[in-house]
Enzyme design. Structure first.
Site, PDB file in Angstrom:
ATOM      1  N   LYS A 166      31.821   9.455  15.954  1.00  0.00           N
ATOM      2  CA  LYS A 166      31.144   8.310  15.350  1.00  0.00           C
ATOM      3  C   LYS A 166      32.029   7.063  15.347  1.00  0.00           C
ATOM      4  O   LYS A 166      31.605   5.980  15.784  1.00  0.00           O
ATOM      5  CB  LYS A 166      30.741   8.636  13.912  1.00  0.00           C
ATOM      6  CG  LYS A 166      30.182   7.474  13.147  1.00  0.00           C
ATOM      7  CD  LYS A 166      28.900   6.924  13.751  1.00  0.00           C
ATOM      8  CE  LYS A 166      28.561   5.583  13.125  1.00  0.00           C
ATOM      9  NZ  LYS A 166      27.330   4.999  13.671  1.00  0.00           N
ATOM     10  N   CYS A 223      29.554  -2.402  11.203  1.00  0.00           N
ATOM     11  CA  CYS A 223      29.989  -1.220  11.968  1.00  0.00           C
ATOM     12  C   CYS A 223      31.215  -1.531  12.823  1.00  0.00           C
ATOM     13  O   CYS A 223      32.301  -1.022  12.597  1.00  0.00           O
ATOM     14  CB  CYS A 223      28.839  -0.739  12.853  1.00  0.00           C
ATOM     15  SG  CYS A 223      27.326  -0.481  11.957  1.00  0.00           S
TER      16      CYS A 223
HETATM   17  N1  SAJ Z   1      27.659  -8.603  20.230  1.00  0.00           N
HETATM   18  C1  SAJ Z   1      28.247  -9.376  21.238  1.00  0.00           C
HETATM   19  N2  SAJ Z   1      28.025  -9.022  22.534  1.00  0.00           N
HETATM   20  C2  SAJ Z   1      27.263  -7.925  22.877  1.00  0.00           C
HETATM   21  C3  SAJ Z   1      26.688  -7.151  21.827  1.00  0.00           C
HETATM   22  C4  SAJ Z   1      26.889  -7.503  20.518  1.00  0.00           C
HETATM   23  O1  SAJ Z   1      28.928 -10.364  20.965  1.00  0.00           O
HETATM   24  O2  SAJ Z   1      27.097  -7.670  24.072  1.00  0.00           O
HETATM   25  C5  SAJ Z   1      27.902  -8.976  18.832  1.00  0.00           C
HETATM   26  C6  SAJ Z   1      26.618  -9.258  18.063  1.00  0.00           C
HETATM   27  O3  SAJ Z   1      26.299 -10.636  18.133  1.00  0.00           O
HETATM   28  C7  SAJ Z   1      26.997  -8.857  16.641  1.00  0.00           C
HETATM   29  C8  SAJ Z   1      28.046  -7.762  16.830  1.00  0.00           C
HETATM   30  O4  SAJ Z   1      28.500  -7.864  18.189  1.00  0.00           O
HETATM   31  O5  SAJ Z   1      27.564  -9.938  15.946  1.00  0.00           O
HETATM   32  C9  SAJ Z   1      27.541  -6.349  16.561  1.00  0.00           C
HETATM   33  O6  SAJ Z   1      26.384  -6.209  17.319  1.00  0.00           O
HETATM   34  P1  SAJ Z   1      25.757  -4.722  17.577  1.00  0.00           P
HETATM   35  O7  SAJ Z   1      24.641  -4.917  18.541  1.00  0.00           O
HETATM   36  O8  SAJ Z   1      26.813  -3.770  17.893  1.00  0.00           O
HETATM   37  O9  SAJ Z   1      25.051  -4.338  16.192  1.00  0.00           O
HETATM   38  P2  SAJ Z   1      25.625  -3.470  14.981  1.00  0.00           P
HETATM   39  O10 SAJ Z   1      26.884  -3.995  14.462  1.00  0.00           O
HETATM   40  O11 SAJ Z   1      24.488  -3.306  14.044  1.00  0.00           O
HETATM   41  O12 SAJ Z   1      25.982  -2.066  15.669  1.00  0.00           O
HETATM   42  C10 SAJ Z   1      25.115  -0.985  15.491  1.00  0.00           C
HETATM   43  C11 SAJ Z   1      25.899   0.276  15.722  1.00  0.00           C
HETATM   44  N3  SAJ Z   1      25.072   1.342  15.244  1.00  0.00           N
HETATM   45  C12 SAJ Z   1      25.613   2.254  14.397  1.00  0.00           C
HETATM   46  O13 SAJ Z   1      26.782   2.261  14.067  1.00  0.00           O
HETATM   47  C13 SAJ Z   1      24.686   3.263  13.901  1.00  0.00           C
HETATM   48  C14 SAJ Z   1      26.227   0.483  17.187  1.00  0.00           C
HETATM   49  O14 SAJ Z   1      26.663   1.829  17.367  1.00  0.00           O
HETATM   50  C15 SAJ Z   1      25.022   0.287  18.061  1.00  0.00           C
HETATM   51  O15 SAJ Z   1      25.412   0.403  19.418  1.00  0.00           O
HETATM   52  C16 SAJ Z   1      24.447  -1.097  17.804  1.00  0.00           C
HETATM   53  O16 SAJ Z   1      24.034  -1.127  16.424  1.00  0.00           O
HETATM   54  C17 SAJ Z   1      23.228  -1.340  18.685  1.00  0.00           C
HETATM   55  O17 SAJ Z   1      23.332  -0.990  19.882  1.00  0.00           O
HETATM   56  O18 SAJ Z   1      22.260  -1.904  18.162  1.00  0.00           O
END
Ligand code: SAJ
Length: 468
Positions: A217, A275
Site C-alpha cells: 500500500k 495519500c
Molecule cells: N498529479 C499530478 N500529475 C499527475 C497525477 C496527479 O501532478 O499525473 C497531482 C494531482 O494534481 C494531485 C496529486 O498529484 O494534486 C495527487 O493526485 P492523485 O490523482 O494521486 O490523487 P490522490 O492523492 O487522491 O491519490 C489517490 C490514491 N489512492 C489511494 O491511496 C487509495 C492513489 O493510489 C491513486 O492512484 C489516485 O488516488 C488515483 O489514481 O486517483
C-alpha cells in the site's frame, strides 16, 4: 466463524463507504465516531441518512439513507457495543508528522485501546488505514492482546487490508479493485478474506501477510509520487532547453512493444492530497520500525525523498514563472496583484488537503502586492480567503495562475480573462496545461506554462500601446 455484525471505526473517507457496503451484505454495521468537537457532528448527520464527506459518486447517499432506514447501519460514539460484534475494521486517519518525521499513531492507538477494552472472543480486527510497515503486528495486534488477554490465531484474528478508495470512486473501488488482505498469521488471513469476499463484484482478493500488505500500500503511492516527480523534473528540463514537454511525452509514449512500457504521468503546479504527500514517508519509516539492515548510503537521499522534494518544489516554480513573466513586462512583482484559480488539490472536488495552492501562498505573500484565490467550491482556510466570484478575484490582476483544472475553468477564454483583468498584457501561468498557449499569446498575454519551454521564452506580442 460466521460474521454477521460488523463495526467500522472512523467515519471518514474510507470508513463511511466501507460501512455502507458492509451494511449491504451483512446483518448490521455500527459506525464508531469519537464525539470530538471537530468530527462529532458526523454521528447525527449519518443517523439522519446524510453523507458528511462530499462525493459526486452516484447513489452513495441513497445507499446510506436506505441502510439507516432499514436499521442496518447506525453511527455511535459508544464503544462498549464492540462486545457484540464479529468483525471490526479500523479506518482512522494516520497522518504523518512532518516536523517530527514520524507517523502520528495516536488516533490508531486510541482506536485499538477502545477495541481491546470491549472486544469479545473470536472477533476479527482488520486495519484498513494506510500505515508504516510493522504497525499491524506491533501496534494493533500487541495492543489488542495486552488489553483483551486473547491469543492471535486462536480467539483473536488480526489483519491488514489497505483501502484503495479514491475521491469520487469510494464504493466502486472497494467492489472493483483487487483487495490485498494480509493476516498477522495465516488463520487471520483466512478469516479476513471471508469478510471481504461478498463485497468484491469485480475485484479479486490477494492473500498475503500483514507486513507485505503494508509495504504494498505505501509503496504503490510512493511509486505514483515518483512517477509524477519524473514528469515534473523532465518538465523543468524541457523549460530550460526550450522544448515542449508534451512533445517529449508523446515521443516517449510511442515507445511500445513486448514488455516495453514508459508510465509517464503529467507535470503540474504541485502534488497535494492525503495519500501521496505522506505514503513514501510511511514506507520509509518502516525501515526504522522493523527494518534489520539497510545496505544504502545513510547520507544520501532515497529516490522517494528526492521525488518528494521535486514535487514540493513545483508551487515554488509556479511563483518563479509568475515573477519571470512580470519581469518580461518590466513590472515589479511587489506592486502586482495575482489571481489564483484553484484551491482544491484535484479537479472537481472540494478536497483541499495539502493543497499546492496553500504551499504557493505560503512562499509568495511577501513577493507580490496582493494574492486573491478563487475556487468554485466553498473552502474555509485559517490563513487564506478562498472566493467564489471569479470576476472579483481576476479584476485588475497583473498575473493569473491556474493551479487546479476544475471543469468550469475550461470555458474561460483569454479575451474574457484579459477583459476582467483590465490589463492589455497580463501574465498567465498555466499550472495544468489546461489552455492553448497560442491563443493566450496572440491575445497579448505573457504565457508561462509548466513544461512549455517552446513558448515560455517568446517575446511579448504588443497589442496596441501598453497602457501600464
Ligand atoms: N498529479 C499530478 N500529475 C499527475 C497525477 C496527479 O501532478 O499525473 C497531482 C494531482 O494534481 C494531485 C496529486 O498529484 O494534486 C495527487 O493526485 P492523485 O490523482 O494521486 O490523487 P490522490 O492523492 O487522491 O491519490 C489517490 C490514491 N489512492 C489511494 O491511496 C487509495 C492513489 O493510489 C491513486 O492512484 C489516485 O488516488 C488515483 O489514481 O486517483
Amino acid at each position: 466463524m460466521k460474521i454477521k455484525n460488523i463495526g467500522v471505526i472512523g467515519a471518514g473517507y474510507t470508513g463511511i463507504p466501507a460501512a455502507i457496503l458492509f451494511a449491504k451484505y451483512y446483518d448490521h454495521v455500527t459506525l464508531f465516531q469519537r464525539n470530538s468537537p471537530r468530527s462529532g457532528y458526523k454521528i447525527d448527520l449519518i443517523n439522519s441518512g446524510k453523507l458528511p464527506v462530499k462525493s459526486n459518486e452516484p447513489n452513495i447517499e441513497k445507499m446510506l439513507k436506505d441502510a439507516v432506514t432499514k436499521k442496518k447501519l447506525e453511527a455511535t460514539s459508544d464503544f462498549e457495543t464492540i462486545q457484540d460484534l464479529d468483525a471490526i475494521t479500523i479506518d482512522v486517519q494516520t497522518p504523518f508528522n512532518h516536523m517530527k518525521e514520524t507517523p502520528d499513531i495516536y488516533p490508531l492507538l486510541d482506536a485499538c485501546r477502545s477495541i481491546g477494552e470491549n472486544i469479545s472472543e473470536d472477533t476479527l480486527v482488520v486495519l484498513e488505514s494506510t500505515v508504516t510497515p510493522g504497525t499491524t503486528e506491533k501496534i494493533v495486534a500487541n495492543t489488542l492482546i495486552n488489553q483483551s488477554g486473547f491469543t492471535v490465531g486462536k480467539n483473536l484474528f488480526v489483519a491488514h487490508a489497505p483501502e484503495r478508495v479514491m475521491v469520487g470512486r469510494l464504493l466502486k473501488n472497494i467492489q472493483e479493485y483487487d483487495r490485498v488482505v494480509g493476516g498477522v498469521e495465516p488463520i487471520s488471513t483466512d478469516v479476513a478474506v471471508e469478510l471481504y469476499k461478498p463485497l468484491m463484484t469485480k475485484g479479486t482478493i490477494i492473500k498475503t501477510t500483514a507486513r507485505t500488505a503494508e509495504v504494498i500500500k505505501t509503496a504503490e503511492n510512493a511509486i505514483r509520487d515518483l512517477q509524477i516527480a519524473t514528469a515534473n523534473q523532465l518538465a523543468l528540463y524541457c523549460e530550460s532547453m526550450n522544448v515542449n514537454f508534451y512533445d517529449v511525452y508523446n515521443g516517449i509514449s510511442s515507445l511500445r512493444g513486448d514488455g516495453v512500457t514508459r508510465a509517464l504521468l503529467l507535470p503540474g503546479a504541485g502534488v497535494g492530497g492525503h495519500c501521496l504527500t505522506k505514503d513514501s514517508h510511511l514506507l520509509e519509516s518502516g525501515i526504522e520500525n522493523i527494518g534489520k539492515f539497510l545496505d544504502f548510503p545513510e547520507d544520501s537521499d532515497s529516490l522517494f525523498e528526492s521525488a518528494r522534494n521535486i514535487n514540493k518544489f513545483m508551487p515554488r516554480h509556479m511563483k518563479n514563472l509568475a515573477v519571470i513573466g512580470l519581469k518580461k513586462l518590466n513590472k515589479n512583482p511587489k506592486l502586482c496583484k495575482v489571481a489564483v484559480l484553484g484551491w482544491s488539490f484535484l479537479p472537481d472536488t472540494d478536497d483541499a488537503r495539502n493543497s499546492p495552492t496553500a504551499a504557493f501562498t505560503l512562499i509568495s505573500h511577501k513577493v507580490f502586492k496582493e494574492i486573491r484565490i478563487h475556487d468554485p467550491f466553498e473552502h474555509i482556510d485559517k490563513h487564506n480567503t478562498i472566493e467564489q466570484s471569479l470576476e472579483n478575484v481576476v479584476e485588475n490582476a497583473d498575473v493569473i495562475m491556474l493551479f487546479t483544472a476544475h471543469d468550469e475553468y475550461k470555458k474561460l477564454t483569454p479575451g474574457y480573462l484579459k477583459q476582467i483583468s483590465g490589463h492589455s498584457n497580463p501574465v498567465f501561468v498555466d499550472g495544468r496545461n489546461l489552455y492553448n498557449s497560442t491563443e493566450f499569446i496572440n491575445a497579448g498575454f505573457v504565457y508561462e506554462g509548466i513544461g512549455r519551454g517552446d513558448v515560455n521564452n517568446l517575446r511579448v506580442f504588443q497589442t496596441g500601446n501598453d497602457t501600464e
